[in-house]
Structure formats: C-alpha cells, structure tokens
Enzyme design. Sequence first.
Site, PDB file in Angstrom:
ATOM      1  CE  LYS A  21      58.498 -38.518 -64.530  1.00  0.00           C
ATOM      2  NZ  LYS A  21      59.841 -38.006 -64.672  1.00  0.00           N
ATOM      3  CG  HIS A  22      50.318 -34.459 -64.891  1.00  0.00           C
ATOM      4  ND1 HIS A  22      49.088 -34.908 -65.322  1.00  0.00           N
ATOM      5  CD2 HIS A  22      50.383 -34.733 -63.583  1.00  0.00           C
ATOM      6  CE1 HIS A  22      48.443 -35.427 -64.302  1.00  0.00           C
ATOM      7  NE2 HIS A  22      49.198 -35.345 -63.228  1.00  0.00           N
ATOM      8  CB  SER A  23      51.547 -32.211 -70.989  1.00  0.00           C
ATOM      9  OG  SER A  23      50.620 -33.146 -71.345  1.00  0.00           O
TER      10      SER A  23
END
Length: 595
Positions: free
Chosen positions: A228-230
């Site tokens: 997932k995105h940071s």
Amino acid sequence: LDNKKHVELKMDQALLLIHNELLETNLTVYWKSECCYQCLFQFLVNISHGRKPGKPTLAPVSISTQHGSILQINNTLEEKEVCRLEYQFGEFGNYSVLIKHTHNGVSEIACDLVVNKSPVDSNLPVSVAFLVGLAVIIAVSFLRFLLSLEDFNNWVSKAINSQETDHLINSDLGSPGRADPLTGDPQPETRCPSAPGYRLRCLDTFRGVALILMVFVNYGGGRYWYFKHSSWNGLTVADLVFPWFVFIMGSSIFLSMTSVLQRGCSKFKLLGKIVWRSFLLTCIGIFIVNPNYCLGPLSWDKVRIPGVLQRLGVTYFVVAVLELLFAKPIHENCVSDRRFSYLRDITCSWCQWLFILLLESIWLGLTFLLPVPGCPTGYLGPGGIGDLGKYVNCTGGAAGYIDHLLLGSDHLYQHPSSTVLYHTTVAFDPEGILGTINSIVMAFLGVQAGKILLYYKGQTKGILIRFTAWCCVLGLISIALTKVSENEGFIPINKNLWSISYVTTLSAFAFFILLALYLVIDVRGLWTGAPFFYPGMNSILVYVGHEVFENYFPFQWKLEDNQSHKEHLTQNIVATALWVLIAYVLYKKKIFWKI
Ligand SMILES: *[C@@H]1O[C@H](CO)[C@@H](O)[C@H](O)[C@H]1NC(C)=O
Ligand SMILES: *[C@@H]1O[C@H](CO)[C@@H](O)[C@H](O)[C@H]1NC(C)=O
C-alpha cells in the site's frame, strides 16, 4: 474481571492483555507507531487498580502489528509516566503486559511483556507466492529450452504428428528463432500514423511491469502495508509504479513523435492529436474511472476532479507540446555536433530544459514560499497527529492549500494514505495540482531516456554510459535532498506530494531498470519481455478495465475469511494474472485500444 470485553482481532492486529497489579494506582495506556514521525501518543485504554494481591485488573486491547509499537503507561491521576515499552507485535499473537511492583521495593514499578501465544507468520503467503512464481518462470524457461532443441522438436512433431500443434506451441511461448508476430503498427495506416516505426520492446515491457504492479497494488496487494502507499514520507512497493509509468510515457512520446514527424505528418496536425488525446484521457479519468460511482449516480457535486488519468493527460499534454515546439526535423545534426559532446543530452534540448527548470522553480517557490493560513510556510508534513499535533489541518502544506482553494474540498480525494498513521481529517489529493509539475519533470526525464535510445541507436556502449551517468547524477541529487533519511532531509521522498526527491529517486531507478531491460531484451534477446509487454502494449485498456471491473467476478469474490492475508493475496494475484491473460488474448487478436 469487570473490564473484560470481547476483542475481535482484525488483520494485522494482535491481542494485548494489560494486567494492572498495582493496588492503589489507576493507569492510562497510550500507544503510537514507531513509523509515525513526531506523533502524539494516542489513548488506548484506562485500567483501574487491582483489587486484591494476586487479583489484577485486566484490560484486553487489540494492537497494530504492521510496524513496531511504543506503549506509554501513565498514572491516571498524576499523568506521570510509569513505564514505556517498545515492541514489534506479531499478527494474531496473544500477549500480556504485567504492571507490578518489583520485589526490590514498593516505589519501583516494572512492566513485563509475556507472549501467551506466538503470532502467525504474516509474510508466509508472500514467500509462497514468490516461490510459486519462481517455479513457473523456471518451468517455462525449461520448456522453451527444450522446444529450442532441434531433436526434441522433431520428436515432438513426430509424436504428435501434427504441424499445427507444433506451430501453436512455438508461437505461444514466443520461441526464439521463429518469426515474431510483432512488427509494429497494429492499426491500418492513416494519414497521421500513431504507432512508431522504431518500437523498442524494453519500453513496452517496462510499461507492462509498472502497469501490472499498479493493478496488483490497486486491487489491494494482499492488504500488506508494503503493497500500500506510504502513510506520508518514504517508499513502499506501491509508491514505485505510477512515476515509472509517467517516465515511460515520456520516452514513448518522444520516440513516437519523432517517427510520426519523419513520416511527414505536419506539426499542426500532430498538435491537434495531442490536444484530443489529453482531453480524452482527462475525460475518461473524470467520468469513467471514478470512485464516486459507489456513492450513487448524480453525485457530481462530490466528484473527485484530480486523478491518475487526469494527471497523465495533463503531463502528456505539456511534455508532448514542449517537444513538438522544439522538434527538429533531423536529429542527426545534434549528434554530430562535437562540442560539449559529454553534455550533448542537455545542450541538444536546452530550450526544453530551461522550461523544465522554470517549472521546477515554480514548484519550489510555491511549496516553500506560499503563505498558508494557519500553517507554517514551507510545511511538508502530514498534519494530523504528526508534528506533535501542532498543525492538524495543514496536511500537505502549500500543495493541499492550492487544491482546496482552486478545486474545493469536496472535489478532492477524501481518504489519503495519511489517515492511517497520522489520523488526518482534511481531504488531500495525491494527484493534486502542484504535484503535476513534478510529474511533468518525471516525464521529461523519460523523454531524455527516449532521446538517448534514439540518438545512440545501435551503439550499446553509448547508451550504457549515458544511462549510468543519468542514474548516478539523479541518485546523487536524491542523496543530497533527502540526506539519506526518511523524514529528516531537506525534501523527503513523498508520494503524496510528488516531491522533487521522489522524482529524482524514482528516475534514477527507472534509468537503471530501463538499461537492464534494454540490454536483456533488445540487445541480447535473452528474454522476450513476456508476459509483461502484452499489457504494456495495451495500457489504457488494462488500466481503465481493471478500475471499472474491480468489483466484479472473477476479479473479486466473497472471501471465506475477510481478515486473512492469504485469501486477499490469492484473490489479488488471480485478478492481476487475469488482466495479463486478457492483454495476451487481445494482443493475439491484434486488438489495441489507442487514443
Ligand atoms: C490469551 O492468552 C491468555 C493467557 O494465556 C488466555 O487466558 C486467553 O484466553 C487468550 N486469549 C485468546 C483470545 O486466545
Ligand atoms: C481543523 O478542521 C476541523 C474541521 O474542519 C475543525 O473542526 C478544527 O477546528 C480545525 N482545527 C484547527 C486547529 O484549525
């Protein structure tokens, strides 16, 4: 045990039983993640004092296992820290913290952690998937090797006694040494042909890799945090793919534009085409691929205006027009110019570089100098509970402010990744207006890669040196900007802001990967690029398709255990593989969606 309540464990959570054995002291427990930079502690639970010696009060809580945890246990009355614990809990583990007086004296308090039940290994499904993938690759390579042996080939055709089957097997596996079906333009020739005559397979492959990773990540990536995105600063697998896609778009713009101009298409006609394509991309982004579909029809007053395709559209428009304006009819002029030969990449297109530097100055100026009401000027943080909660509504600083001002809060992305760790409450769009400047820079660096590939066509060494040089220079810039630190640099790597260090870092990676693919695929012919170049050649279709059909079978089905990484990972891998298969079938049928 009056505090006892049932705790339902979700994915990436562990059970923590907090035992208060102190007889007079009520306790308050606070929690924060180790990855949350300069965050406030969050309230977890209150525990009243123990009732009798040997009869502690007990409070069960669920606790996140994605990153390390820091627990602060305070005396409720005096708000004084009693003790602090740092620990990386494991998924579905069962732990106890015993808070009690030490044997040495009444004033000393100890907090001991006990593991009641060991956690499960959350990463096991990823390892298994990786090994299965590896096994498939080895099996296919082995099969191809067998098929390339003349004797074996003869034996197979004799055994099956059917040339048809033999032919089918060979062409399907892309056996080397046979005629390749791919020869470029899949569309009938029009007055302004859109496909380039000089088609490098490494570009399609790289685009395909980025796209397939993007599909996997968008489908959930098995719900692992690193897919997932940071939350704010930093890089995860999910943060890699979009910039690479933009980079490759830049390279393709240059190569196809050059080839189309060489075939005698007028610049004016090409400009019309560029405008139309950008417009189409943006419209598809706003009207077809829009998460607000789920809110029901006619929810246009809440529709999200920015987005991935919109940003691609704008980036494409700016970079394509820029290159079109300065396109020279014959590029060989530039290559034969012997002065500053080592700076040729830049001197050849200094007008474009000037424009890009100007754009970048605008980004730097707005980001660091624009006054934002209620927030410090030049703020790059996530707001929320970050920065000790001083700038709650400042998520994204100037970038966020500009979007709120020009587009309105209702038309921005409502669930930015910063909500996860930093508990932000304001809308923030990761594809906002200010970040588009840096995606233009990224695409322009891709154009640069395209120029190198064309100018040094056939000179592998020249390409090797140039790509390595670009990779090193961009890498050094990134090191200087970030001070090799996730949060402490001048400009940290940040996907939400598309900070300039994010662009330089990922371009350095992109130059490296493109070089590797170029050598392996186009120079040495060791790999055909399959199966990635199939989706790479049909990127718009795969992107739009995967978004639109996201919630339909067979891309999604009802999971038996909604909180299992294993099931999510299986589902996401199957859905992603299906898109590769669809791209393959379409490629075989020569169906390409080009706009
Ligand atoms: C966790 O461990 C404690 C202590 O061994 C036990 O009493 C409790 O039932 C366990 N809870 C769960 C949900 O397994
Ligand atoms: C942040 O925004 C929320 C909702 O818009 C508001 O209630 C709150 O007072 C704001 N906080 C600060 C510190 O400005």
